[in-house]
Design an enzyme around this catalytic site. Structure first.
Site, PDB file in Angstrom:
ATOM      1  N   HIS A 164       0.869  -1.182   0.000  1.00  0.00           N
ATOM      2  CA  HIS A 164       0.000   0.000   0.000  1.00  0.00           C
ATOM      3  C   HIS A 164       0.907   1.234   0.000  1.00  0.00           C
ATOM      4  O   HIS A 164       1.986   1.208   0.606  1.00  0.00           O
ATOM      5  CB  HIS A 164      -0.859   0.070   1.277  1.00  0.00           C
ATOM      6  N   CYS A 259      -1.866   2.436   9.109  1.00  0.00           N
ATOM      7  CA  CYS A 259      -2.869   1.445   8.691  1.00  0.00           C
ATOM      8  C   CYS A 259      -4.029   1.394   9.668  1.00  0.00           C
ATOM      9  O   CYS A 259      -5.169   1.151   9.286  1.00  0.00           O
ATOM     10  CB  CYS A 259      -2.270   0.047   8.622  1.00  0.00           C
TER      11      CYS A 259
HETATM   12  N1  ARG Z   1      -3.691  -7.428   6.666  1.00  0.00           N
HETATM   13  C1  ARG Z   1      -4.091  -6.218   6.022  1.00  0.00           C
HETATM   14  C2  ARG Z   1      -4.141  -6.422   4.520  1.00  0.00           C
HETATM   15  O1  ARG Z   1      -3.281  -7.089   4.013  1.00  0.00           O
HETATM   16  C3  ARG Z   1      -3.167  -5.102   6.384  1.00  0.00           C
HETATM   17  C4  ARG Z   1      -3.599  -3.767   5.852  1.00  0.00           C
HETATM   18  C5  ARG Z   1      -2.594  -2.703   6.074  1.00  0.00           C
HETATM   19  N2  ARG Z   1      -3.144  -1.434   5.844  1.00  0.00           N
HETATM   20  C6  ARG Z   1      -2.526  -0.399   5.240  1.00  0.00           C
HETATM   21  N3  ARG Z   1      -3.147   0.727   5.180  1.00  0.00           N
HETATM   22  N4  ARG Z   1      -1.341  -0.520   4.684  1.00  0.00           N
HETATM   23  O2  ARG Z   1      -5.000  -5.938   3.831  1.00  0.00           O
END
Ligand code: ARG
Length: 264
Positions: A164, A259
């Site tokens: 992300h 996150c």
């Molecule tokens: N386990 C989650 C996923 O893989 C983690 C999300 C992390 N969020 C972020 N904004 N980077 O979707």
């Protein structure tokens, strides 16, 4: 004044693997995640943020990572279209929250165009930055530009561990950004250098604790514990203070401070 939407980790778990940080046999410890959550709330209160909470739902173990549920522009909630089915329902609960609490309208992209909210769409207050290629689709750009009523500056993300935009890119102001340089193409790095007068690079040790996954308010930065002295000094040089929280349980799901924090 900043408002943040969080989700307490009472139902947080790792039961599937949708990013390289997740291993179903390495479970987060809820008590320790809860302690980190408590500290996060304390820091946010001290910074004067208004805190809202989503109610944790059964079967949504990633709901703690609220940044992904969408984004807010004025009184429009832009729903996320999660790439993986396991998270898709999260946007329904978020939409319900913004509708009932803030009377917002919802905007949805076409169902087959993935968009993972603030995880991939960040703003420095003036510009929007969008990351695609791992979770969100490049095809989301025209829809985002339409609903935001402005151009977005987009980057392809190339490192699977930094899937992300908020895991590798943190605009601290319109001038200063913190990045993981390895997440970007040479073109992307040039673009970052054109857009920001100061680019602070997080090194490998910093990136192992997702140093770029931070929340910034003025000169105060809340981020995960374990960053290097080198990064702390670079930030200090530009006047930034760090508030460091042990986010090790959340790293098991592939996330850290940003996150877990939807800002609106
Ligand atoms: N386990 C989650 C996923 O893989 C983690 C999300 C992390 N969020 C972020 N904004 N980077 O979707």
């Amino acid at each position: 004044m900043k408002r943040v939407l969080l989700c307490p980790p009472t139902k947080f778990d790792v039961v599937y693997e949708i990013n390289p940080w997740m291993h179903v046999e390495i479970k987060p410890e809820r008590a320790s995640a809860m302690e980190a959550y408590r500290q996060l709330c304390e820091h946010y209160k001290a910074l004067g943020f208004e805190i809202y909470e989503l109610e944790p739902q059964d079967g949504l173990p990633d709901q703690v990572y609220t940044a992904n549920v969408g984004n807010v522009k004025n009184s429009t909630f832009i729903r996320a279209n999660f790439k993986y089915d396991q998270r898709r329902r999260e946007s329904d609960f978020a939409e319900d929250f913004f509708e009932t609490k803030f009377d917002m309208d919802a905007y949805a992209l076409p169902e087959d165009v993935f968009f993972e909210g603030q995880g991939d769409l960040l703003s420095d207050g003036e510009r929007y930055f969008f990351g695609w290629g791992k979770r969100s689709d490049r095809a989301a750009i025209p829809y985002l530009e339409h609903v935001l009523n402005t151009r977005v500056i987009d980057f392809e993300l190339i490192d699977p561990y930094y899937y992300h935009l908020d895991t590798c890119f943190a605009p601290l102001s319109t001038d200063v950004v913190v990045i993981n340089p390895r997440s970007f193409t040479p073109e992307g790095r040039k673009r970052i250098a054109r857009e920001f007068s100061t680019v602070i690079e997080a090194n490998e040790a910093d990136n192992r604790v997702l140093a770029c996954n931070l929340v910034c308010a003025g000169k105060e930065i809340v981020l995960g514990k374990g960053i290097t002295e080198e990064l702390r000094e670079k930030l200090a040089k530009f006047g930034y203070n760090t508030h460091e929280i042990d986010m090790c349980e959340y790293l098991k799901g592939g996330g850290s401070v940003k996150c877990c924090t939807f800002e609106f």
